[in-house]
Design a protein around this motif. Structure first.
Motif, PDB file in Angstrom:
ATOM      1  N   PHE A  77      -2.033  77.336 -89.954  1.00 12.81           N
ATOM      2  CA  PHE A  77      -3.138  77.202 -88.997  1.00 12.81           C
ATOM      3  C   PHE A  77      -4.408  77.436 -89.807  1.00 12.81           C
ATOM      4  N   THR A  78      -5.285  76.448 -89.880  1.00 12.60           N
ATOM      5  CA  THR A  78      -6.431  76.593 -90.769  1.00 12.60           C
ATOM      6  C   THR A  78      -7.710  76.005 -90.182  1.00 12.60           C
ATOM      7  N   ALA A  79      -8.836  76.563 -90.610  1.00 10.14           N
ATOM      8  CA  ALA A  79     -10.133  76.019 -90.196  1.00 10.14           C
ATOM      9  C   ALA A  79     -10.556  74.917 -91.160  1.00 10.14           C
ATOM     10  N   HIS A  80      -9.881  74.832 -92.315  1.00  7.59           N
ATOM     11  CA  HIS A  80     -10.279  73.877 -93.355  1.00  7.59           C
ATOM     12  C   HIS A  80      -9.150  72.883 -93.593  1.00  7.59           C
ATOM     13  N   GLY A  81      -9.466  71.592 -93.585  1.00 10.48           N
ATOM     14  CA  GLY A  81      -8.426  70.617 -93.938  1.00 10.48           C
ATOM     15  C   GLY A  81      -8.303  70.562 -95.447  1.00 10.48           C
ATOM     16  N   ASP A  82      -8.080  71.720 -96.061  1.00 16.89           N
ATOM     17  CA  ASP A  82      -8.034  71.855 -97.518  1.00 16.89           C
ATOM     18  C   ASP A  82      -6.707  71.285 -98.012  1.00 16.89           C
ATOM     19  N   CYS A  97       1.128  71.735 -90.048  1.00 14.90           N
ATOM     20  CA  CYS A  97      -0.196  72.301 -90.265  1.00 14.90           C
ATOM     21  C   CYS A  97      -1.142  71.799 -89.185  1.00 14.90           C
ATOM     22  N   LEU A  98      -1.846  72.729 -88.556  1.00 16.62           N
ATOM     23  CA  LEU A  98      -2.787  72.383 -87.494  1.00 16.62           C
ATOM     24  C   LEU A  98      -4.155  72.960 -87.819  1.00 16.62           C
ATOM     25  N   LEU A  99      -5.206  72.250 -87.392  1.00 20.48           N
ATOM     26  CA  LEU A  99      -6.561  72.769 -87.567  1.00 20.48           C
ATOM     27  C   LEU A  99      -6.906  73.679 -86.393  1.00 20.48           C
ATOM     28  N   LYS A 100      -7.714  74.705 -86.661  1.00 15.15           N
ATOM     29  CA  LYS A 100      -7.986  75.722 -85.633  1.00 15.15           C
ATOM     30  C   LYS A 100      -8.823  75.208 -84.466  1.00 15.15           C
ATOM     31  N   ASP A 101      -9.454  74.024 -84.625  1.00 16.33           N
ATOM     32  CA  ASP A 101     -10.230  73.518 -83.487  1.00 16.33           C
ATOM     33  C   ASP A 101      -9.370  72.673 -82.530  1.00 16.33           C
ATOM     34  N   GLY A 104      -6.284  73.638 -76.668  1.00 18.55           N
ATOM     35  CA  GLY A 104      -5.174  74.497 -76.238  1.00 18.55           C
ATOM     36  C   GLY A 104      -3.931  73.714 -75.842  1.00 18.55           C
ATOM     37  N   THR A 105      -4.112  72.641 -75.056  1.00 16.64           N
ATOM     38  CA  THR A 105      -2.939  71.867 -74.609  1.00 16.64           C
ATOM     39  C   THR A 105      -2.274  71.177 -75.793  1.00 16.64           C
ATOM     40  N   ASP A 106      -3.108  70.718 -76.775  1.00 21.20           N
ATOM     41  CA  ASP A 106      -2.546  70.067 -77.967  1.00 21.20           C
ATOM     42  C   ASP A 106      -1.787  71.073 -78.821  1.00 21.20           C
ATOM     43  N   LEU A 107      -2.289  72.303 -78.887  1.00 21.34           N
ATOM     44  CA  LEU A 107      -1.616  73.346 -79.657  1.00 21.34           C
ATOM     45  C   LEU A 107      -0.233  73.610 -79.067  1.00 21.34           C
ATOM     46  N   VAL A 108      -0.182  73.773 -77.770  1.00 15.64           N
ATOM     47  CA  VAL A 108       1.107  74.021 -77.087  1.00 15.64           C
ATOM     48  C   VAL A 108       2.070  72.862 -77.355  1.00 15.64           C
ATOM     49  N   ALA A 109       1.576  71.621 -77.197  1.00 14.47           N
ATOM     50  CA  ALA A 109       2.432  70.436 -77.405  1.00 14.47           C
ATOM     51  C   ALA A 109       2.927  70.374 -78.848  1.00 14.47           C
ATOM     52  N   ARG A 124      -6.127  64.583 -89.346  1.00 12.04           N
ATOM     53  CA  ARG A 124      -7.408  64.725 -90.052  1.00 12.04           C
ATOM     54  C   ARG A 124      -7.250  65.345 -91.440  1.00 12.04           C
ATOM     55  N   ILE A 125      -6.095  65.947 -91.687  1.00 10.08           N
ATOM     56  CA  ILE A 125      -5.875  66.595 -92.977  1.00 10.08           C
ATOM     57  C   ILE A 125      -5.544  65.557 -94.048  1.00 10.08           C
ATOM     58  N   LEU A 126      -5.010  64.416 -93.627  1.00 11.50           N
ATOM     59  CA  LEU A 126      -4.572  63.400 -94.587  1.00 11.50           C
ATOM     60  C   LEU A 126      -5.551  62.238 -94.614  1.00 11.50           C
ATOM     61  N   PRO A 127      -5.911  61.737 -95.810  1.00  9.96           N
ATOM     62  CA  PRO A 127      -6.844  60.617 -95.875  1.00  9.96           C
ATOM     63  C   PRO A 127      -6.202  59.330 -95.372  1.00  9.96           C
ATOM     64  N   ASP A 128      -7.036  58.315 -95.110  1.00 11.71           N
ATOM     65  CA  ASP A 128      -6.482  57.073 -94.556  1.00 11.71           C
ATOM     66  C   ASP A 128      -5.781  56.227 -95.620  1.00 11.71           C
ATOM     67  N   ASP A 129      -4.991  55.265 -95.151  1.00  8.92           N
ATOM     68  CA  ASP A 129      -4.147  54.465 -96.041  1.00  8.92           C
ATOM     69  C   ASP A 129      -4.921  53.580 -97.016  1.00  8.92           C
ATOM     70  N   GLY A 130      -6.108  53.118 -96.622  1.00 10.01           N
ATOM     71  CA  GLY A 130      -6.892  52.260 -97.508  1.00 10.01           C
ATOM     72  C   GLY A 130      -7.265  52.994 -98.781  1.00 10.01           C
ATOM     73  N   GLN A 131      -7.771  54.212 -98.599  1.00 15.74           N
ATOM     74  CA  GLN A 131      -8.136  55.036 -99.762  1.00 15.74           C
ATOM     75  C   GLN A 131      -6.900  55.304-100.602  1.00 15.74           C
ATOM     76  N   ARG A 132      -5.796  55.497 -99.904  1.00 15.96           N
ATOM     77  CA  ARG A 132      -4.577  55.915-100.580  1.00 15.96           C
ATOM     78  C   ARG A 132      -4.052  54.812-101.505  1.00 15.96           C
ATOM     79  N   SER A 133      -4.071  53.537-101.033  1.00 20.84           N
ATOM     80  CA  SER A 133      -3.522  52.465-101.857  1.00 20.84           C
ATOM     81  C   SER A 133      -4.385  52.228-103.093  1.00 20.84           C
ATOM     82  N   ASP A 134      -5.734  52.389-102.971  1.00 25.26           N
ATOM     83  CA  ASP A 134      -6.613  52.257-104.146  1.00 25.26           C
ATOM     84  C   ASP A 134      -6.295  53.366-105.153  1.00 25.26           C
TER      85      ASP A 134
END
Length: 201
Positions: A77-82, A97-101, A104-109, A124-134
Protein backbone atom coordinates in the motif's frame (compact mmCIF):
# COMPACT_ATOMS: atom_id res chain seq x y z
CA UNK A 1 -3.41 -6.76 9.50
CA UNK A 2 -2.48 -3.18 8.54
CA UNK A 3 1.24 -2.28 8.67
CA UNK A 4 1.86 1.47 8.41
CA UNK A 5 3.80 4.01 10.48
CA UNK A 6 0.98 6.59 10.20
CA UNK A 7 -1.86 6.10 12.74
CA UNK A 8 -4.27 7.97 10.44
CA UNK A 9 -3.71 5.36 7.70
CA UNK A 10 -4.14 2.43 10.11
CA UNK A 11 -7.37 3.92 11.54
CA UNK A 12 -8.62 4.99 8.09
CA UNK A 13 -8.26 1.51 6.62
CA UNK A 14 -10.04 -0.01 9.63
CA UNK A 15 -12.93 2.45 9.11
CA UNK A 16 -13.12 1.79 5.36
CA UNK A 17 -13.22 -1.97 5.84
CA UNK A 18 -16.08 -1.74 8.34
CA UNK A 19 -18.40 -1.35 5.34
CA UNK A 20 -17.70 -5.00 4.44
CA UNK A 21 -18.59 -7.46 7.19
CA UNK A 22 -16.47 -10.18 5.55
CA UNK A 23 -13.27 -8.15 6.17
CA UNK A 24 -12.08 -7.57 9.74
CA UNK A 25 -8.89 -5.78 10.82
CA UNK A 26 -7.39 -8.19 13.38
CA UNK A 27 -4.56 -5.84 14.31
CA UNK A 28 -1.95 -3.38 13.12
CA UNK A 29 1.75 -2.62 13.34
CA UNK A 30 3.70 0.62 12.93
CA UNK A 31 6.99 -0.92 11.74
CA UNK A 32 8.41 -3.94 9.92
CA UNK A 33 9.81 -5.49 13.09
CA UNK A 34 6.50 -5.09 14.94
CA UNK A 35 4.68 -6.69 12.00
CA UNK A 36 7.02 -9.70 12.11
CA UNK A 37 6.56 -10.11 15.86
CA UNK A 38 2.74 -9.80 15.67
CA UNK A 39 2.00 -11.88 12.56
CA UNK A 40 2.29 -15.23 14.37
CA UNK A 41 -0.01 -14.05 17.15
CA UNK A 42 -2.62 -12.48 14.79
CA UNK A 43 -2.36 -14.99 11.90
CA UNK A 44 -4.00 -12.66 9.35
CA UNK A 45 -5.26 -13.95 5.98
CA UNK A 46 -4.22 -10.66 4.38
CA UNK A 47 -1.57 -8.06 5.21
CA UNK A 48 -1.79 -4.48 3.91
CA UNK A 49 1.83 -3.29 4.01
CA UNK A 50 3.15 0.26 3.59
CA UNK A 51 5.95 0.42 0.99
CA UNK A 52 8.04 2.82 3.11
CA UNK A 53 8.44 1.77 6.72
CA UNK A 54 10.81 3.53 9.15
CA UNK A 55 12.90 0.46 10.01
CA UNK A 56 12.85 -2.02 7.10
CA UNK A 57 12.43 -2.06 3.33
CA UNK A 58 9.12 -3.48 2.13
CA UNK A 59 10.74 -6.29 0.04
CA UNK A 60 12.60 -7.44 3.16
CA UNK A 61 9.39 -7.39 5.25
CA UNK A 62 7.49 -9.28 2.52
CA UNK A 63 10.15 -12.01 2.39
CA UNK A 64 10.11 -12.47 6.18
CA UNK A 65 6.30 -12.39 6.42
CA UNK A 66 6.09 -15.07 3.71
CA UNK A 67 8.36 -17.32 5.80
CA UNK A 68 6.41 -16.75 9.03
CA UNK A 69 2.88 -16.85 7.57
CA UNK A 70 3.07 -18.51 4.13
CA UNK A 71 -0.71 -18.62 3.68
CA UNK A 72 -1.19 -14.86 4.14
CA UNK A 73 -1.74 -12.67 1.07
CA UNK A 74 0.36 -9.49 1.12
CA UNK A 75 -0.67 -6.25 -0.58
CA UNK A 76 1.74 -3.31 -0.72
CA UNK A 77 0.00 0.00 0.00
CA UNK A 78 1.83 3.12 -1.12
CA UNK A 79 1.40 6.83 -1.77
CA UNK A 80 4.06 6.65 -4.50
CA UNK A 81 3.85 4.64 -7.71
CA UNK A 82 7.57 4.02 -7.19
CA UNK A 83 8.28 1.30 -9.77
CA UNK A 84 11.49 0.01 -8.29
CA UNK A 85 10.28 -0.41 -4.72
CA UNK A 86 6.95 -1.87 -5.82
CA UNK A 87 8.55 -4.32 -8.26
CA UNK A 88 11.11 -5.39 -5.67
CA UNK A 89 8.24 -6.04 -3.21
CA UNK A 90 6.32 -8.02 -5.85
CA UNK A 91 9.49 -9.96 -6.63
CA UNK A 92 9.81 -10.79 -2.92
CA UNK A 93 6.36 -12.39 -3.02
CA UNK A 94 3.76 -9.63 -2.52
CA UNK A 95 0.39 -10.45 -4.12
CA UNK A 96 -0.53 -6.94 -5.18
CA UNK A 97 0.05 -3.22 -4.89
CA UNK A 98 -2.47 -0.42 -4.40
CA UNK A 99 -2.07 3.35 -4.24
CA UNK A 100 -3.26 5.03 -1.04
CA UNK A 101 -5.66 7.34 -2.89
CA UNK A 102 -7.78 4.32 -3.91
CA UNK A 103 -11.50 4.84 -3.18
CA UNK A 104 -12.88 2.89 -0.22
CA UNK A 105 -15.15 0.68 -2.35
CA UNK A 106 -12.26 -0.03 -4.76
CA UNK A 107 -10.01 -0.96 -1.83
CA UNK A 108 -12.56 -3.45 -0.52
CA UNK A 109 -13.06 -4.93 -4.02
CA UNK A 110 -9.30 -5.20 -4.61
CA UNK A 111 -8.67 -6.90 -1.25
CA UNK A 112 -11.47 -9.39 -1.92
CA UNK A 113 -9.89 -10.20 -5.31
CA UNK A 114 -6.50 -10.79 -3.66
CA UNK A 115 -8.12 -13.09 -1.10
CA UNK A 116 -9.63 -15.07 -4.02
CA UNK A 117 -6.10 -15.66 -5.29
CA UNK A 118 -5.79 -12.89 -7.89
CA UNK A 119 -2.80 -10.56 -8.24
CA UNK A 120 -3.97 -6.92 -8.17
CA UNK A 121 -1.68 -4.04 -9.17
CA UNK A 122 -3.01 -0.49 -9.63
CA UNK A 123 -2.71 0.25 -13.39
CA UNK A 124 -1.21 3.69 -12.65
CA UNK A 125 1.93 2.01 -11.32
CA UNK A 126 2.77 0.47 -14.69
CA UNK A 127 3.61 2.52 -17.80
CA UNK A 128 1.58 2.12 -20.98
CA UNK A 129 2.35 -0.42 -23.70
CA UNK A 130 3.52 2.12 -26.30
CA UNK A 131 6.37 3.30 -24.10
CA UNK A 132 7.11 -0.28 -23.21
CA UNK A 133 7.59 -1.56 -26.78
CA UNK A 134 9.99 1.34 -27.61
CA UNK A 135 11.96 0.63 -24.44
CA UNK A 136 12.00 -3.10 -25.28
CA UNK A 137 13.50 -2.40 -28.72
CA UNK A 138 16.24 -0.29 -27.10
CA UNK A 139 17.02 -2.84 -24.36
CA UNK A 140 17.95 -5.63 -26.76
CA UNK A 141 15.78 -8.10 -24.79
CA UNK A 142 13.96 -10.75 -26.82
CA UNK A 143 10.20 -11.16 -26.31
CA UNK A 144 10.80 -14.38 -24.34
CA UNK A 145 13.43 -12.76 -22.09
CA UNK A 146 11.07 -9.87 -21.47
CA UNK A 147 8.15 -12.21 -20.73
CA UNK A 148 10.18 -14.21 -18.21
CA UNK A 149 11.47 -11.00 -16.56
CA UNK A 150 7.92 -9.56 -16.39
CA UNK A 151 6.63 -12.71 -14.64
CA UNK A 152 9.59 -12.56 -12.24
CA UNK A 153 8.65 -8.93 -11.52
CA UNK A 154 5.15 -10.14 -10.59
CA UNK A 155 6.72 -12.30 -7.89
CA UNK A 156 6.65 -15.66 -9.68
CA UNK A 157 9.43 -18.15 -8.91
CA UNK A 158 11.29 -19.94 -11.71
CA UNK A 159 9.12 -23.11 -11.36
CA UNK A 160 5.94 -20.94 -11.49
CA UNK A 161 7.23 -19.09 -14.56
CA UNK A 162 8.01 -22.45 -16.20
CA UNK A 163 4.46 -23.62 -15.48
CA UNK A 164 2.75 -20.46 -16.78
CA UNK A 165 4.86 -20.23 -19.97
CA UNK A 166 5.18 -23.95 -20.75
CA UNK A 167 9.00 -23.62 -20.74
CA UNK A 168 11.42 -26.00 -19.03
CA UNK A 169 12.83 -24.71 -15.71
CA UNK A 170 16.38 -24.63 -17.12
CA UNK A 171 15.14 -22.60 -20.10
CA UNK A 172 13.51 -20.08 -17.74
CA UNK A 173 16.80 -19.81 -15.86
CA UNK A 174 18.71 -19.27 -19.14
CA UNK A 175 16.30 -16.52 -20.28
CA UNK A 176 16.55 -14.78 -16.89
CA UNK A 177 20.37 -14.95 -16.89
CA UNK A 178 20.43 -13.57 -20.44
CA UNK A 179 18.06 -10.72 -19.44
CA UNK A 180 20.25 -9.94 -16.39
CA UNK A 181 23.34 -9.83 -18.62
CA UNK A 182 21.70 -7.48 -21.16
CA UNK A 183 20.48 -5.17 -18.39
CA UNK A 184 23.85 -5.20 -16.62
CA UNK A 185 22.25 -6.52 -13.41
CA UNK A 186 23.68 -8.86 -10.76
CA UNK A 187 20.40 -10.38 -9.56
CA UNK A 188 16.70 -10.44 -10.39
CA UNK A 189 15.74 -7.58 -8.03
CA UNK A 190 18.38 -5.34 -9.64
CA UNK A 191 17.25 -6.45 -13.13
CA UNK A 192 13.65 -5.59 -12.31
CA UNK A 193 14.74 -2.20 -10.96
CA UNK A 194 16.73 -1.45 -14.13
CA UNK A 195 13.95 -2.71 -16.40
CA UNK A 196 11.38 -0.52 -14.59
CA UNK A 197 13.69 2.53 -14.80
CA UNK A 198 13.94 1.90 -18.56
CA UNK A 199 10.12 1.87 -18.75
CA UNK A 200 9.95 -1.85 -19.56
CA UNK A 201 7.73 -2.88 -16.66
Amino acid sequence: MVVDDHPVVRDGVALLLRSDPSLTVVGSAESGHTALSRVLELRPDLILLDLRLPDMLAPEVVGELRKLQPAARIVVFTAHGDHQGVLAALDSGAHGCLLKDVAGTDLVAALRRVLRGERVVDPRILPDDGQRSDALARSGLTRREYEVLRLAAQGQTNPEIAESTGLARNTVKTYLQSALHKLGARNRVEAIGKASEAGLL
